[in-house]
Scaffold this motif. Structure first.
Motif, short mmCIF file in Angstrom:
data_model
loop_
_atom_site.label_atom_id
_atom_site.label_comp_id
_atom_site.label_asym_id
_atom_site.label_seq_id
_atom_site.Cartn_x
_atom_site.Cartn_y
_atom_site.Cartn_z
N GLY A 205 6.06 -12.67 1.23
CA GLY A 205 5.97 -11.98 2.28
C GLY A 205 4.26 -11.12 2.22
O GLY A 205 5.03 -10.43 1.66
N ILE A 206 3.58 -11.16 3.54
CA ILE A 206 2.48 -9.85 3.47
C ILE A 206 2.70 -9.66 4.43
O ILE A 206 2.64 -10.54 5.44
N PHE A 207 2.87 -8.17 4.19
CA PHE A 207 2.83 -7.91 5.26
C PHE A 207 1.90 -6.57 5.83
O PHE A 207 1.95 -5.16 5.07
N GLY A 208 0.67 -6.31 6.56
CA GLY A 208 -0.47 -5.62 6.09
C GLY A 208 -0.16 -4.64 7.35
O GLY A 208 -0.21 -5.12 8.18
N GLY A 209 -0.98 -3.71 7.11
CA GLY A 209 -0.92 -2.41 8.20
C GLY A 209 -1.45 -1.22 8.14
O GLY A 209 -2.43 -1.50 6.57
N THR A 210 -2.04 -0.23 8.75
CA THR A 210 -2.36 0.62 8.04
C THR A 210 -1.08 1.59 7.51
O THR A 210 -1.21 2.08 6.82
N PHE A 211 -0.09 1.89 8.65
CA PHE A 211 0.95 2.53 7.90
C PHE A 211 0.67 4.04 8.12
O PHE A 211 1.07 4.58 7.31
N ASP A 212 0.32 4.19 9.58
CA ASP A 212 -0.38 5.65 10.01
C ASP A 212 0.28 6.21 10.43
O ASP A 212 -0.25 6.65 11.37
N PRO A 213 1.38 7.35 10.35
CA PRO A 213 2.07 6.63 9.09
C PRO A 213 3.75 4.96 9.85
O PRO A 213 3.39 4.29 10.56
N VAL A 214 4.20 4.97 8.21
CA VAL A 214 5.07 3.63 8.71
C VAL A 214 5.95 4.33 9.61
O VAL A 214 5.96 5.53 9.61
N HIS A 215 6.63 3.23 10.40
CA HIS A 215 7.65 3.83 11.43
C HIS A 215 8.66 3.01 11.40
O HIS A 215 8.49 1.63 10.72
N ASN A 216 9.63 3.03 12.46
CA ASN A 216 11.08 2.45 12.17
C ASN A 216 10.42 0.42 12.70
O ASN A 216 10.92 0.06 12.94
N ASP B 293 9.51 15.70 19.54
CA ASP B 293 10.58 14.95 18.22
C ASP B 293 10.65 13.60 17.88
O ASP B 293 9.84 13.24 18.62
N VAL B 294 10.43 13.31 16.52
CA VAL B 294 10.22 12.03 16.35
C VAL B 294 11.27 11.78 15.80
O VAL B 294 11.03 10.87 15.11
N SER B 295 12.41 11.88 15.94
CA SER B 295 13.53 11.43 14.88
C SER B 295 13.49 9.81 15.68
O SER B 295 13.88 10.48 17.04
N GLY B 296 14.35 9.37 14.70
CA GLY B 296 14.43 7.97 15.68
C GLY B 296 12.89 6.61 15.99
O GLY B 296 13.33 5.38 15.51
N MET B 297 12.66 7.75 15.62
CA MET B 297 11.21 6.81 15.28
C MET B 297 10.88 6.38 13.87
O MET B 297 10.04 5.83 13.38
N LEU B 298 11.20 7.45 13.04
CA LEU B 298 10.57 7.76 11.19
C LEU B 298 11.92 7.70 11.12
O LEU B 298 13.09 8.34 11.10
N PRO B 299 12.43 7.29 9.76
CA PRO B 299 13.76 7.78 8.59
C PRO B 299 13.16 8.97 8.11
O PRO B 299 12.10 9.58 8.51
N THR B 300 14.40 9.41 7.96
CA THR B 300 14.16 11.13 8.08
C THR B 300 13.09 11.63 6.64
O THR B 300 12.81 12.98 6.65
N ALA B 301 13.95 11.16 5.92
CA ALA B 301 13.09 10.85 4.10
C ALA B 301 11.05 11.13 4.79
O ALA B 301 10.41 11.92 4.23
N VAL B 302 10.50 10.70 5.61
CA VAL B 302 9.37 10.14 6.47
C VAL B 302 8.78 11.01 6.69
O VAL B 302 7.63 11.73 7.09
N SER B 303 9.70 11.31 7.76
CA SER B 303 9.47 12.75 8.68
C SER B 303 9.45 13.93 8.20
O SER B 303 8.51 15.04 8.20
#
Ligand code: ATP
Length: 214
Positions: free
Chosen positions: A3-14, A188-198
């Motif tokens: 599988g290939i999932f392309g995107g900008t991932f700016d940033p990657v989110h949940n 606050d962005v908790s819940g939108m991103l993994p904690t390690a990313v935030s």
């Protein structure tokens, strides 16, 4: 089946991760590659550097062994055309099944992609519905659907390319634009991103002055 999932991932989110994890659970992928684009053709350049977007993706998928980050687009200097990326993946994959994952919004916009008619010769298309307004497909996309639509994942697994399958998924109504806006407003962005990313975003001082850009 790759599988290939392309995107900008700016940033990657949940929302991205929900798609990747739900698809890995629902379909018999051998691996699912998150493929950040280098210089997108359809939109403004990303806010974060390729290195930061990759670092955030790596943090986000740690602990999910079926997910990989594919860096081929960000390591090239030219614009990222999906048709070239799929051709390069096809060279490596031989006759393996390649499945390009696209949201409904991207799917209806396919005719704007470079050499779009070749995409279905190189890979299958797996279309997932993203929350929000449903854009109706134009006649070219309707014709593509009529010719290539299948109802069963078995066909995707048995053939290397050429099928379009719809996959219903429960998706989160979330976008990188919303995440960037909240970060710029110091909300606050908790819940939108993994904690390690935030945590990474905070440490690297990313997305602090993105108001007005989208
Ligand atoms: P931006 O807000 O900057 O446009 P985005 O959140 O749409 O970013 P992209 O990196 O452009 O994220 O998206 C990559 C892929 O992920 C696209 O196919 C997009 O449709 C899909 N996607 C993004 N967010 C979601 C979501 N919440 N649910 C399902 N698919 C999503």
């Amino acid at each position: 089946m790759i599988g290939i999932f392309g995107g900008t991932f700016d940033p990657v989110h949940n929302g991205h991760l929900r798609v990747a994890q739900a698809l890995s659970a629902a379909l018999p992928f051998d691996e699912l590659r998150l493929l950040p684009c280098g210089k997108p053709v359809h939109r403004a350049p990303p806010h974060a550097s390729a290195e930061d977007r990759i670092a955030m993706l790596q943090l986000a998928i740690a602990g999910s062994p079926s997910l990989l980050v594919d860096e081929r687009e960000v390591s090239g200097n030219g614009p990222s055309y999906m048709v070239d990326t799929l051709a390069s993946l096809r060279e490596e994959a031989g006759n393996a099944s390649l499945v390009l994952i696209v949201g409904w919004d991207a799917f209806t916009g396919l005719p704007t992609w470079h050499r779009w008619r070749q995409l279905i010769e190189l890979a299958h298309l797996l279309v997932v519905q993203r929350p929000g307004n449903m854009v109706l497909p134009c006649s070219d996309v309707k014709a593509l659907l009529q010719q290539h639509r299948v109802d069963n994942v078995i066909e995707l697994k048995q053939r290397a390319a050429g099928c379009i399958l719809f996959q219903p998924l429960e998706l989160l109504d979330l976008s990188s634009t919303q995440v960037r806006a909240r970060l710029a407003a110091q909300e606050d962005v908790s819940g939108m991103l993994p904690t390690a990313v935030s945590t990474y975003i905070k440490e690297q001082h990313l997305y602090l002055s993105e108001i007005g850009k989208s």
